[in-house]
Design a protein around this motif. Structure first.
Motif, PDB file in Angstrom:
ATOM      1  N   MET A 235      -0.548  18.003  13.898  1.00  0.00           N
ATOM      2  CA  MET A 235      -0.227  19.424  13.818  1.00  0.00           C
ATOM      3  C   MET A 235       1.169  19.665  14.362  1.00  0.00           C
ATOM      4  N   MET A 236       1.795  20.755  13.893  1.00  0.00           N
ATOM      5  CA  MET A 236       3.120  21.147  14.355  1.00  0.00           C
ATOM      6  C   MET A 236       3.000  22.191  15.452  1.00  0.00           C
ATOM      7  N   LEU A 237       3.765  22.034  16.518  1.00  0.00           N
ATOM      8  CA  LEU A 237       3.884  23.050  17.566  1.00  0.00           C
ATOM      9  C   LEU A 237       5.194  23.783  17.357  1.00  0.00           C
ATOM     10  N   THR A 238       5.138  25.124  17.273  1.00  0.00           N
ATOM     11  CA  THR A 238       6.332  25.935  17.062  1.00  0.00           C
ATOM     12  C   THR A 238       6.481  26.945  18.190  1.00  0.00           C
ATOM     13  N   GLY A 239       7.615  27.639  18.198  1.00  0.00           N
ATOM     14  CA  GLY A 239       7.849  28.675  19.191  1.00  0.00           C
ATOM     15  C   GLY A 239       8.468  28.143  20.465  1.00  0.00           C
ATOM     16  N   PRO A 240       8.541  28.986  21.510  1.00  0.00           N
ATOM     17  CA  PRO A 240       9.273  28.611  22.732  1.00  0.00           C
ATOM     18  C   PRO A 240       8.707  27.406  23.467  1.00  0.00           C
ATOM     19  N   ALA A 241       7.428  27.079  23.284  1.00  0.00           N
ATOM     20  CA  ALA A 241       6.857  25.915  23.963  1.00  0.00           C
ATOM     21  C   ALA A 241       7.324  24.610  23.343  1.00  0.00           C
ATOM     22  N   ALA A 242       7.622  24.622  22.056  1.00  0.00           N
ATOM     23  CA  ALA A 242       7.931  23.386  21.337  1.00  0.00           C
ATOM     24  C   ALA A 242       9.189  22.732  21.899  1.00  0.00           C
ATOM     25  N   GLY A 243       9.104  21.427  22.123  1.00  0.00           N
ATOM     26  CA  GLY A 243      10.255  20.668  22.572  1.00  0.00           C
ATOM     27  C   GLY A 243      10.558  20.772  24.046  1.00  0.00           C
ATOM     28  N   THR A 244       9.741  21.494  24.802  1.00  0.00           N
ATOM     29  CA  THR A 244      10.005  21.646  26.230  1.00  0.00           C
ATOM     30  C   THR A 244       9.381  20.495  27.015  1.00  0.00           C
ATOM     31  N   ASP A 245       9.819  20.357  28.259  1.00  0.00           N
ATOM     32  CA  ASP A 245       9.281  19.288  29.107  1.00  0.00           C
ATOM     33  C   ASP A 245       7.817  19.511  29.436  1.00  0.00           C
ATOM     34  N   PHE A 246       7.313  20.731  29.266  1.00  0.00           N
ATOM     35  CA  PHE A 246       5.907  21.002  29.547  1.00  0.00           C
ATOM     36  C   PHE A 246       4.968  20.323  28.559  1.00  0.00           C
ATOM     37  N   VAL A 247       5.465  20.012  27.353  1.00  0.00           N
ATOM     38  CA  VAL A 247       4.575  19.518  26.296  1.00  0.00           C
ATOM     39  C   VAL A 247       4.963  18.141  25.778  1.00  0.00           C
ATOM     40  N   LYS A 248       6.001  17.533  26.328  1.00  0.00           N
ATOM     41  CA  LYS A 248       6.391  16.199  25.888  1.00  0.00           C
ATOM     42  C   LYS A 248       5.459  15.152  26.495  1.00  0.00           C
ATOM     43  N   THR A 249       5.141  14.139  25.700  1.00  0.00           N
ATOM     44  CA  THR A 249       4.318  13.022  26.162  1.00  0.00           C
ATOM     45  C   THR A 249       4.934  11.724  25.658  1.00  0.00           C
ATOM     46  N   ALA A 250       4.427  10.616  26.170  1.00  0.00           N
ATOM     47  CA  ALA A 250       4.930   9.322  25.706  1.00  0.00           C
ATOM     48  C   ALA A 250       4.672   9.134  24.217  1.00  0.00           C
ATOM     49  N   ALA A 251       3.537   9.657  23.742  1.00  0.00           N
ATOM     50  CA  ALA A 251       3.217   9.534  22.316  1.00  0.00           C
ATOM     51  C   ALA A 251       4.029  10.501  21.466  1.00  0.00           C
ATOM     52  N   ASP A 252       4.505  11.586  22.070  1.00  0.00           N
ATOM     53  CA  ASP A 252       5.288  12.589  21.346  1.00  0.00           C
ATOM     54  C   ASP A 252       6.453  13.033  22.227  1.00  0.00           C
ATOM     55  N   PRO A 253       7.486  12.209  22.335  1.00  0.00           N
ATOM     56  CA  PRO A 253       8.615  12.550  23.208  1.00  0.00           C
ATOM     57  C   PRO A 253       9.386  13.774  22.746  1.00  0.00           C
ATOM     58  N   THR A 254       9.200  14.199  21.499  1.00  0.00           N
ATOM     59  CA  THR A 254       9.880  15.406  21.021  1.00  0.00           C
ATOM     60  C   THR A 254       9.140  16.674  21.434  1.00  0.00           C
ATOM     61  N   GLY A 255       7.865  16.553  21.762  1.00  0.00           N
ATOM     62  CA  GLY A 255       7.088  17.730  22.131  1.00  0.00           C
ATOM     63  C   GLY A 255       6.875  18.689  20.982  1.00  0.00           C
ATOM     64  N   ARG A 256       6.727  18.180  19.786  1.00  0.00           N
ATOM     65  CA  ARG A 256       6.595  19.053  18.617  1.00  0.00           C
ATOM     66  C   ARG A 256       5.449  18.674  17.676  1.00  0.00           C
ATOM     67  N   THR A 257       4.826  17.529  17.907  1.00  0.00           N
ATOM     68  CA  THR A 257       3.729  17.086  17.043  1.00  0.00           C
ATOM     69  C   THR A 257       2.505  16.820  17.907  1.00  0.00           C
ATOM     70  N   VAL A 258       1.456  17.589  17.684  1.00  0.00           N
ATOM     71  CA  VAL A 258       0.244  17.506  18.502  1.00  0.00           C
ATOM     72  C   VAL A 258      -0.865  16.845  17.691  1.00  0.00           C
ATOM     73  N   ALA A 259      -1.633  15.987  18.340  1.00  0.00           N
ATOM     74  CA  ALA A 259      -2.790  15.369  17.691  1.00  0.00           C
ATOM     75  C   ALA A 259      -4.001  16.269  17.885  1.00  0.00           C
ATOM     76  N   GLY A 260      -4.385  16.971  16.823  1.00  0.00           N
ATOM     77  CA  GLY A 260      -5.675  17.617  16.773  1.00  0.00           C
ATOM     78  C   GLY A 260      -5.788  19.002  17.368  1.00  0.00           C
ATOM     79  N   THR A 261      -6.993  19.540  17.173  1.00  0.00           N
ATOM     80  CA  THR A 261      -7.381  20.828  17.730  1.00  0.00           C
ATOM     81  C   THR A 261      -8.853  20.748  18.092  1.00  0.00           C
ATOM     82  N   PHE A 262      -9.235  21.466  19.145  1.00  0.00           N
ATOM     83  CA  PHE A 262     -10.646  21.516  19.537  1.00  0.00           C
ATOM     84  C   PHE A 262     -10.878  22.786  20.334  1.00  0.00           C
ATOM     85  N   ALA A 263     -12.153  23.039  20.653  1.00  0.00           N
ATOM     86  CA  ALA A 263     -12.557  24.293  21.299  1.00  0.00           C
ATOM     87  C   ALA A 263     -12.210  25.482  20.423  1.00  0.00           C
TER      88      ALA A 263
END
Length: 698
Positions: A235-263
């Motif tokens: 999935m694509m993450l857009t808006g002010p959260a995208a690409g920030t250090d709050f959402v970057k991970t080793a699997a997604d260093p860009t912080g813009r591609t999320v694996a999945g949705t739940f809940a």
């Protein structure tokens, strides 16, 4: 059909009838822990109303841009509040759309519907969705099979017409959570297996299923649009959260591609032909090994405000994938809690998570479009003492070929490309309510004030403004735009928003433009250390909830409000049914999801009925002498919750979630055998109800 003793349905002393096992897996037993909102926001008893109640808002006609088939979402102009009648005409015996005999509260293990109506199961957990998927076999489950089958615990449902056909639709359904004890025989909660984890990953998310209308209801079709979206779909993450250090991970260093949705709880159908899905209790999927060192104070505060606990989770997913381990991948949890937009017309398209709408426990999101094409998205944060939000777009809707769900159609590429960015640019607001009812008349008992109703005014406080390319501007001092997008609850706390009793579904009435909010319950209202009662949340120990009616200046910042219903036993003094004679209503408790019929009646599904009866679906009259009249249309089986109602002129569908869930039962020792009966397995399902040769309620 033999009745099951009602006391089997109730284990939450003083709470709703939702079982502890449901709470464990659905919301992390939120009701048994302190509410995460520890802010000291004012409540009505502490403030002199700063806003005077407006006598009217801008009046205009209704202009419908698009309506999904059976959807309550419409493009409406701003509507004037209804004048108070100068006389009291007699109620109409059968208001249009409500001409059916109300069913009685019951505890049967079937779907109970009015006389003269028929029903049929549309699709159940495990039924094939994609070509090649096997038929359901509870004893032969695999992850590969589940990825091609209908998921577990269906919640929201949307029905979209297919262009050129009067009998074909896309049924888009959320799959909120898994309850392993009711999925796997011999399940050991202390030692789940890798195979069970893989099946669970595949069993939640969403399903897109083509369905065909037949004389026997709706029938699933293995059509070209069919799709399963799971907990690892890109999935694509857009808006002010995208690409920030709050959402970057080793699997997604860009912080813009999320694996999945739940809940994924409730949602909405947009006028441009997409579906919105709310990520609600995402915190329950993350954990850490027992004895894990505490995170830094800042991270600890972030975790606490969202109910995240660095301890073993209920499902123990952190044992199988490090992205669910708060120690190994602390940012992963910040990539959930958003509104997800899905284009059901393109099975290859990537869903989008819109951080411009904020991150919290979204029950769902629903759309209203003003006369000039401005899009307003309403969404609630489903937690005790949390808030109501709206997002006002700066972009306008682009009409396109086939964009109208009213006639059916596949939106053209240009309009879809534009419209799927509408929720990326605009302003996010949180609600603050006030009332001029004297504080002494709001004592927590629910007794009506001298004015005869609970009413007041309010303002929408701006939190975050988002522009092109995700550039954000925080409107709260001391909070950055990125923080407002990822940790929205903190921004709303600082804004002084009004603490509500679990704001769940928001829906705008397509006939009047008024907006309705289901406030499910809050048994912590008024306890020491928590907010006391106020005019919009007038009862301490609120077990049965209420329904708020808002007359909103949709693209503006002011509104007025009334309580349409204060739910519960009609014989009790603390309940209110819009002023209607309470001896002539169906008892309703714990409102959850909302929808509208073409007559303008409100339909409410319930979750956790605190009145010793199965949950159900109710129709409520909103105007004239019948205002507040409530009639029960159906009940769901034992242990089940009623979700995702879709109301069309000639068809009603509901999602039956977690049938048979009970603390003392499991798939090995079932309480329910619905819908299969005999020795069958209880399976979450979608049910259709119709009337041969006639429309619903007329």
């Amino acid at each position: 059909m033999a009745l099951v003793p009602l006391n089997l349905l109730v284990t939450h002393e003083g709470r709703s009838s939702r079982q502890r096992i449901t709470c464990r897996y659905k919301c992390g037993q939120a009701c048994f822990h302190p509410a995460p909102n520890t802010s000291d926001n004012e409540y009505f008893g502490d403030i002199v109303a700063a806003l005077t109640r407006r006598s009217a808002l801008k009046a205009a006609g209704v202009a419908v841009l698009a309506v999904g088939a059976g959807s309550a979402l419409a493009a409406c102009s701003t509507a004037a509040p209804q004048a108070t009648p100068t006389s009291s005409p007699e109620p109409v015996p059968n208001p249009p759309g409500m001409n059916f005999t109300a069913i009685a509260p019951n505890s049967e293990d079937v779907v109970v519907i009015p006389d003269g109506y028929r029903q049929g199961v549309v699709i159940s957990w495990g039924d094939p969705v994609l070509p090649g998927a096997p038929a359901f076999d509870v004893n032969a489950q695999t992850a590969d099979a589940q990825r091609g089958q209908f998921g577990f615990n269906n919640d929201f449902a949307g029905l979209l017409a297919i262009e050129g056909s009067t009998n074909r639709f896309l049924l888009v359904t959320n799959h909120e959570y898994v309850t392993p004890q009711f999925m796997f025989t011999g399940y050991d909660a202390a030692a789940p297996t890798r195979a069970q984890f893989d099946i669970e990953i595949a069993a939640i998310g969403l399903s897109v299923v083509e369905v065909e209308r037949t004389p026997d209801g709706l029938r699933p079709v293995l059509g070209r649009y069919n799709r399963r979206i799971t907990a690892d779909t890109p999935m694509m993450l857009t808006g002010p959260a995208a690409g920030t250090d709050f959402v970057k991970t080793a699997a997604d260093p860009t912080g813009r591609t999320v694996a999945g949705t739940f809940a994924n709880c409730a949602g909405g159908v947009t006028p441009w032909g997409t579906v919105l899905s709310g990520e609600e209790n995402f915190h329950t999927y993350f954990g850490a090994t027992e004895g894990t060192p505490a995170p830094s104070p800042v991270v600890s505060d972030q975790f606490k405000r969202y109910g995240v606990k660095p301890a073993p989770s209920e499902l123990l997913w952190e044992s199988f994938d490090p992205r669910f381990d708060l120690t190994a991948t602390p940012n992963e949890v910040n990539r959930f809690g958003y509104i997800v937009e899905v284009n059901p017309w393109d099975p290859a398209s990537a869903p989008v998570k819109h951080s411009a709408l904020g991150r919290f426990k979204h029950e769902g999101a629903t759309i209203h479009v003003t006369d000039d094409g401005t899009v307003v998205a309403y969404t609630g944060d489903d937690e005790r003492f949390d808030y109501m939000y709206k997002f006002v777009s700066s972009k306008k809707v682009m009409p396109g070929a086939g964009a109208s769900g009213a006639t059916g159609g596949i939106p053209d590429a240009a309009s879809m490309a534009h419209n799927m960015t509408i929720l990326d640019e605009g302003t996010l607001y949180v609600a603050k309510l006030s009332s001029d009812i004297p504080a002494g008349e709001i004592d927590g008992s629910g007794t009506l004030p001298a004015s005869g109703s609970f009413a007041g005014a309010g303002t929408w406080i701006p939190l975050l403004r988002t522009g092109p390319d995700g550039r954000g501007e925080s409107l709260i001092p001391g909070v950055t735009a990125q923080e407002a997008a990822v940790f929205t609850r903190f921004a709303a706390d600082k804004a002084g928003a009004t603490k509500m009793d679990r704001p769940e579904d928001f829906e705008a009435n397509p006939k009047t433009g008024k907006v309705y909010v289901a406030l499910t319950n809050n048994d912590e209202r008024g306890v020491p250390g928590e907010a006391g009662p106020d005019a919009a949340n007038p009862r301490n120990d609120n077990k049965s909830g209420q329904v708020l009616e808002i007359t909103d200046d949709h693209a503006g910042t002011t509104f007025t409000w009334d309580l349409l219903l204060v739910c519960g036993d009609p014989a009790a003094a603390d309940t209110y049914y819009g002023g209607f004679d309470k001896t002539k209503v169906s008892p309703i408790s714990c409102p959850d999801n909302l929808a509208f019929d073409s007559h303008g009646n409100l339909w409410i599904s319930t979750d956790g009925n605190a009145l010793d009866s199965n949950d159900g679906l109710f129709a409520v009259a909103l105007e004239g002498p019948n205002r507040g009249e409530t009639r029960q249309f159906l009940t769901v089986p034992l242990g089940a919750e009623t979700c995702g109602p879709v109301i069309t002129d000639d068809l009603v569908t509901v999602c039956v979630q977690h049938p048979g869930e009970n603390d003392d039962n499991s798939i090995d020792n079932p309480l329910s055998r619905w819908p299969e009966g005999n020795n069958g397995t209880a399976r979450p399902s979608v049910v259709a109800v119709w009337r041969d040769g006639g429309n619903i309620g007329v």
